[in-house]
Design a protein around this motif. Structure first.
Motif, PDB file in Angstrom:
ATOM      1  N   GLN A 124      33.823  34.729  39.686  1.00  0.00           N
ATOM      2  CA  GLN A 124      34.035  36.165  39.818  1.00  0.00           C
ATOM      3  C   GLN A 124      34.811  36.491  41.085  1.00  0.00           C
ATOM      4  OE1 GLN A 124      30.420  38.454  39.686  1.00  0.00           O
ATOM      5  NE2 GLN A 124      31.465  40.225  38.824  1.00  0.00           N
ATOM      6  N   VAL A 125      34.477  35.838  42.179  1.00  0.00           N
ATOM      7  CA  VAL A 125      35.228  36.038  43.430  1.00  0.00           C
ATOM      8  C   VAL A 125      36.669  35.564  43.268  1.00  0.00           C
ATOM      9  CG1 VAL A 125      35.370  35.364  45.851  1.00  0.00           C
ATOM     10  CG2 VAL A 125      33.154  35.906  44.844  1.00  0.00           C
ATOM     11  N   PHE A 126      36.853  34.435  42.607  1.00  0.00           N
ATOM     12  CA  PHE A 126      38.214  33.926  42.384  1.00  0.00           C
ATOM     13  C   PHE A 126      39.030  34.897  41.536  1.00  0.00           C
ATOM     14  CE2 PHE A 126      36.431  29.339  42.679  1.00  0.00           C
ATOM     15  CZ  PHE A 126      36.273  29.504  44.042  1.00  0.00           C
ATOM     16  N   GLY A 127      38.404  35.501  40.535  1.00  0.00           N
ATOM     17  CA  GLY A 127      39.116  36.473  39.719  1.00  0.00           C
ATOM     18  C   GLY A 127      39.561  37.686  40.516  1.00  0.00           C
ATOM     19  N   MET A 128      38.712  38.144  41.433  1.00  0.00           N
ATOM     20  CA  MET A 128      39.111  39.267  42.289  1.00  0.00           C
ATOM     21  C   MET A 128      40.270  38.879  43.202  1.00  0.00           C
ATOM     22  SD  MET A 128      35.399  40.846  43.335  1.00  0.00           S
ATOM     23  CE  MET A 128      36.174  42.139  44.304  1.00  0.00           C
ATOM     24  N   PRO A 161      42.125  48.415  36.542  1.00  0.00           N
ATOM     25  CA  PRO A 161      41.811  47.729  35.277  1.00  0.00           C
ATOM     26  C   PRO A 161      42.034  46.228  35.335  1.00  0.00           C
ATOM     27  CG  PRO A 161      43.043  49.725  34.839  1.00  0.00           C
ATOM     28  CD  PRO A 161      43.075  49.518  36.311  1.00  0.00           C
ATOM     29  N   ARG A 162      43.048  45.784  36.027  1.00  0.00           N
ATOM     30  CA  ARG A 162      43.311  44.343  36.127  1.00  0.00           C
ATOM     31  C   ARG A 162      42.254  43.635  36.965  1.00  0.00           C
ATOM     32  NH1 ARG A 162      48.164  46.721  35.082  1.00  0.00           N
ATOM     33  NH2 ARG A 162      49.735  45.467  33.975  1.00  0.00           N
ATOM     34  N   VAL A 163      41.809  44.279  38.022  1.00  0.00           N
ATOM     35  CA  VAL A 163      40.771  43.665  38.867  1.00  0.00           C
ATOM     36  C   VAL A 163      39.458  43.562  38.101  1.00  0.00           C
ATOM     37  CG1 VAL A 163      39.447  43.942  40.990  1.00  0.00           C
ATOM     38  CG2 VAL A 163      41.887  44.454  40.982  1.00  0.00           C
ATOM     39  N   ILE A 164      39.081  44.617  37.399  1.00  0.00           N
ATOM     40  CA  ILE A 164      37.824  44.597  36.625  1.00  0.00           C
ATOM     41  C   ILE A 164      37.902  43.559  35.513  1.00  0.00           C
ATOM     42  CG2 ILE A 164      36.352  45.961  35.112  1.00  0.00           C
ATOM     43  CD1 ILE A 164      37.064  48.405  36.747  1.00  0.00           C
ATOM     44  N   ALA A 165      39.021  43.500  34.824  1.00  0.00           N
ATOM     45  CA  ALA A 165      39.162  42.541  33.722  1.00  0.00           C
ATOM     46  C   ALA A 165      39.079  41.107  34.224  1.00  0.00           C
ATOM     47  CB  ALA A 165      40.486  42.777  33.001  1.00  0.00           C
ATOM     48  N   SER A 166      39.723  40.802  35.326  1.00  0.00           N
ATOM     49  CA  SER A 166      39.679  39.434  35.857  1.00  0.00           C
ATOM     50  C   SER A 166      38.276  39.070  36.343  1.00  0.00           C
ATOM     51  CB  SER A 166      40.689  39.289  37.008  1.00  0.00           C
ATOM     52  OG  SER A 166      41.987  39.571  36.564  1.00  0.00           O
ATOM     53  N   THR A 224      41.681  49.063  30.814  1.00  0.00           N
ATOM     54  CA  THR A 224      40.791  47.974  31.214  1.00  0.00           C
ATOM     55  C   THR A 224      40.460  47.072  30.034  1.00  0.00           C
ATOM     56  OG1 THR A 224      39.832  49.385  32.943  1.00  0.00           O
ATOM     57  CG2 THR A 224      38.575  47.441  32.272  1.00  0.00           C
ATOM     58  N   LEU A 225      40.202  47.658  28.881  1.00  0.00           N
ATOM     59  CA  LEU A 225      39.911  46.850  27.691  1.00  0.00           C
ATOM     60  C   LEU A 225      41.128  46.031  27.258  1.00  0.00           C
ATOM     61  CD1 LEU A 225      37.804  49.388  25.578  1.00  0.00           C
ATOM     62  CD2 LEU A 225      36.984  47.446  26.931  1.00  0.00           C
ATOM     63  N   GLN A 226      42.310  46.617  27.381  1.00  0.00           N
ATOM     64  CA  GLN A 226      43.520  45.857  27.045  1.00  0.00           C
ATOM     65  C   GLN A 226      43.709  44.662  27.981  1.00  0.00           C
ATOM     66  OE1 GLN A 226      46.701  48.703  27.159  1.00  0.00           O
ATOM     67  NE2 GLN A 226      46.090  49.731  25.251  1.00  0.00           N
ATOM     68  N   GLN A 227      43.500  44.870  29.261  1.00  0.00           N
ATOM     69  CA  GLN A 227      43.630  43.768  30.206  1.00  0.00           C
ATOM     70  C   GLN A 227      42.514  42.739  30.034  1.00  0.00           C
ATOM     71  OE1 GLN A 227      46.284  43.373  32.056  1.00  0.00           O
ATOM     72  NE2 GLN A 227      47.139  45.341  31.421  1.00  0.00           N
ATOM     73  N   LEU A 228      41.326  43.183  29.657  1.00  0.00           N
ATOM     74  CA  LEU A 228      40.223  42.258  29.428  1.00  0.00           C
ATOM     75  C   LEU A 228      40.513  41.339  28.245  1.00  0.00           C
ATOM     76  CD1 LEU A 228      37.377  41.480  30.364  1.00  0.00           C
ATOM     77  CD2 LEU A 228      36.476  43.167  28.751  1.00  0.00           C
ATOM     78  N   GLU A 229      41.113  41.885  27.207  1.00  0.00           N
ATOM     79  CA  GLU A 229      41.509  41.046  26.074  1.00  0.00           C
ATOM     80  C   GLU A 229      42.594  40.053  26.468  1.00  0.00           C
ATOM     81  OE1 GLU A 229      43.454  41.550  21.589  1.00  0.00           O
ATOM     82  OE2 GLU A 229      43.246  43.270  22.937  1.00  0.00           O
ATOM     83  N   VAL A 253      44.133  27.817  36.356  1.00  0.00           N
ATOM     84  CA  VAL A 253      44.845  28.112  35.107  1.00  0.00           C
ATOM     85  C   VAL A 253      45.106  29.609  34.979  1.00  0.00           C
ATOM     86  CG1 VAL A 253      44.692  28.020  32.603  1.00  0.00           C
ATOM     87  CG2 VAL A 253      43.945  26.068  33.967  1.00  0.00           C
ATOM     88  N   VAL A 254      44.112  30.422  35.294  1.00  0.00           N
ATOM     89  CA  VAL A 254      44.277  31.875  35.189  1.00  0.00           C
ATOM     90  C   VAL A 254      45.283  32.389  36.222  1.00  0.00           C
ATOM     91  CG1 VAL A 254      43.070  34.078  35.428  1.00  0.00           C
ATOM     92  CG2 VAL A 254      42.019  32.216  34.157  1.00  0.00           C
ATOM     93  N   ALA A 255      45.282  31.801  37.413  1.00  0.00           N
ATOM     94  CA  ALA A 255      46.258  32.224  38.429  1.00  0.00           C
ATOM     95  C   ALA A 255      47.678  31.939  37.975  1.00  0.00           C
ATOM     96  CB  ALA A 255      45.967  31.517  39.754  1.00  0.00           C
ATOM     97  N   GLY A 256      47.889  30.792  37.345  1.00  0.00           N
ATOM     98  CA  GLY A 256      49.231  30.479  36.868  1.00  0.00           C
ATOM     99  C   GLY A 256      49.657  31.305  35.679  1.00  0.00           C
ATOM    100  N   ARG A 257      48.705  31.646  34.831  1.00  0.00           N
ATOM    101  CA  ARG A 257      49.061  32.385  33.608  1.00  0.00           C
ATOM    102  C   ARG A 257      48.989  33.903  33.783  1.00  0.00           C
ATOM    103  NH1 ARG A 257      46.888  34.774  29.176  1.00  0.00           N
ATOM    104  NH2 ARG A 257      48.015  34.426  27.191  1.00  0.00           N
ATOM    105  N   ILE A 258      47.902  34.396  34.355  1.00  0.00           N
ATOM    106  CA  ILE A 258      47.675  35.836  34.445  1.00  0.00           C
ATOM    107  C   ILE A 258      48.179  36.407  35.762  1.00  0.00           C
ATOM    108  CG2 ILE A 258      45.929  37.639  34.367  1.00  0.00           C
ATOM    109  CD1 ILE A 258      46.400  36.254  31.718  1.00  0.00           C
ATOM    110  N   GLY A 259      47.939  35.686  36.857  1.00  0.00           N
ATOM    111  CA  GLY A 259      48.381  36.206  38.151  1.00  0.00           C
ATOM    112  C   GLY A 259      49.890  36.382  38.238  1.00  0.00           C
ATOM    113  N   SER A 260      50.619  35.415  37.710  1.00  0.00           N
ATOM    114  CA  SER A 260      52.078  35.548  37.712  1.00  0.00           C
ATOM    115  C   SER A 260      52.530  36.715  36.840  1.00  0.00           C
ATOM    116  CB  SER A 260      52.707  34.242  37.218  1.00  0.00           C
ATOM    117  OG  SER A 260      52.255  33.935  35.907  1.00  0.00           O
ATOM    118  N   ALA A 261      51.844  36.935  35.728  1.00  0.00           N
ATOM    119  CA  ALA A 261      52.202  38.062  34.863  1.00  0.00           C
ATOM    120  C   ALA A 261      51.924  39.392  35.551  1.00  0.00           C
ATOM    121  CB  ALA A 261      51.424  37.973  33.554  1.00  0.00           C
ATOM    122  N   PHE A 262      50.783  39.500  36.249  1.00  0.00           N
ATOM    123  CA  PHE A 262      50.483  40.735  36.981  1.00  0.00           C
ATOM    124  C   PHE A 262      51.548  41.021  38.030  1.00  0.00           C
ATOM    125  CE2 PHE A 262      45.581  40.497  36.303  1.00  0.00           C
ATOM    126  CZ  PHE A 262      45.769  40.849  34.975  1.00  0.00           C
TER     127      PHE A 262
END
Length: 350
Positions: free
Chosen positions: A288-292, A228-233, A126-131, A189-198
């Motif tokens: 927060q809802v968008f991150g989930m 961990p990815r859900v909590i970090a986002s 979780t800490l790794q994904q949060l970073e 921005v996060v969806a394009g960068r992080i969501g695609s990576a997940f």
């Protein structure tokens, strides 16, 4: 018509009978068999001996320019007995991918909530994904917010200056950024960068059977990969939204002061009069809802990937598209719930 002969070996078992004569000799007889004699005593025995025969097939050659009916190929191992169960519509029907993938999002969300309530969280991961979601995404989010803020400033200042409402520019920009622009732009921005990576990571692990390896080793893939990815986002996006709001307002004030001659103090004072604490809180709840939504959709599309490298690419693209659609739908629903009735935020800025 040309023909070709094929010698087809056929094996079958035939019954043989062994008999003993009075002189103690053993005789083996049967179809196409040789006479075997053995000396000794025995009884009447019956057993199976394989016999090899050859069957001749004639196959037509279609290269002579004449049309001939196709040769029928005999399959000696095919069971031509009628099926005991009648075929129905549902026996051939399979649900479309978007249906069972949509259901997998709901199932995965329920599993994540249950795991979090039970405390089964892999904190190191979780800490790794949060970073990864937070600090490593700050640069692109702030850059995007700055240019979006300056673009909106150009439009608002041109129109409000013509109406003589220079003191209302800061309030309008603050409300637009806090309620809509900051959470939505950051989430895109996060969806394009992080969501695609997940989606790409979990899809690659799924097609290479690494998730099955985790199950064999006794680890739950939901605990180790998804939660961990859900909590970090969910934790990182509110802070990214707050930072994007600050940078967007700062870039708007600088542009208004340097290009259009509206003082920075006027912009900031107008924004302070228009903003309420609920505006900032609603922005953080939205983010927060968008991150989930981003993390759950991307992980669900990743763990349901099939078809090798092509399937991974399609899942990644589809995960980003579905995440964006989910963000816009959730933004409408939350805005409708948070901001109802007539507003009076700008009356103090005029």
């Amino acid at each position: 018509m040309q023909t070709a002969s094929l010698l087809h070996p056929i094996y079958y078992f035939s019954s043989r009978r062994i008999s003993t004569k009075s002189d103690g000799q053993l005789k083996l007889g049967g179809w196409n068999s040789r006479q075997l004699r053995f000396n000794g005593r025995g009884q009447h025995l019956r057993f199976l001996i394989p016999i090899r025969k050859t069957r001749l097939f004639v196959i037509s050659n279609m290269d002579d320019g004449h049309a001939y009916p196709p040769a029928l190929e005999e399959d000696s191992y095919t069971n031509h007995a009628p099926s005991s169960e009648p075929e129905t519509f549902f026996s051939k029907w399979s649900p479309p991918s978007y249906l069972w993938r949509g259901l997998s999002v709901l199932v995965l969300a329920g599993q994540v909530i249950i795991r979090i309530l039970k405390g089964k969280v892999h904190w190191r991961n979780t800490l790794q994904q949060l970073e990864r979601v937070g600090p490593k995404s700050v640069g692109v989010c702030l850059l995007t917010a700055a240019f979006v803020g300056m673009a909106f400033t150009i439009q608002f200042v041109r129109e409000f200056t013509r109406l003589g409402l220079n003191r209302s520019v800061g309030g309008v920009l603050a409300l637009a950024f806090s309620r809509e622009l900051s959470p939505v732009v950051t989430s895109i921005v996060v969806a394009g960068r992080i969501g695609s990576a997940f989606a790409a990571e979990l899809g690659t692990m799924q097609v290479s059977e690494q998730t099955d390896t985790l199950r064999v080793l006794g680890s739950n893939p939901v605990d180790y990969l998804v939660t961990p990815r859900v909590i970090a986002s969910s934790l990182a996006l509110p802070f990214l939204t707050l930072m994007c709001f600050t940078v967007g307002m700062a870039s708007s004030a600088l542009l208004a002061d340097s290009v259009y001659g509206i003082s920075i103090n006027i912009i900031l004072d107008s924004a302070q009069r228009a903003l309420r604490s609920w505006d900032i809180i609603s922005a953080m709840i939205k983010s927060q809802v968008f991150g989930m939504i981003i993390s759950i959709v991307s992980c669900a599309w990743g763990v349901t990937t099939m078809g090798g490298a092509k399937g991974v690419g399609e899942s990644t693209t589809s995960a980003v598209v579905i995440s964006l659609v989910g963000i816009f739908m959730a933004d409408f629903a939350l805005s409708y719930c948070f901001f109802q009735g007539a507003g009076d935020s700008l009356k103090n800025c005029v």
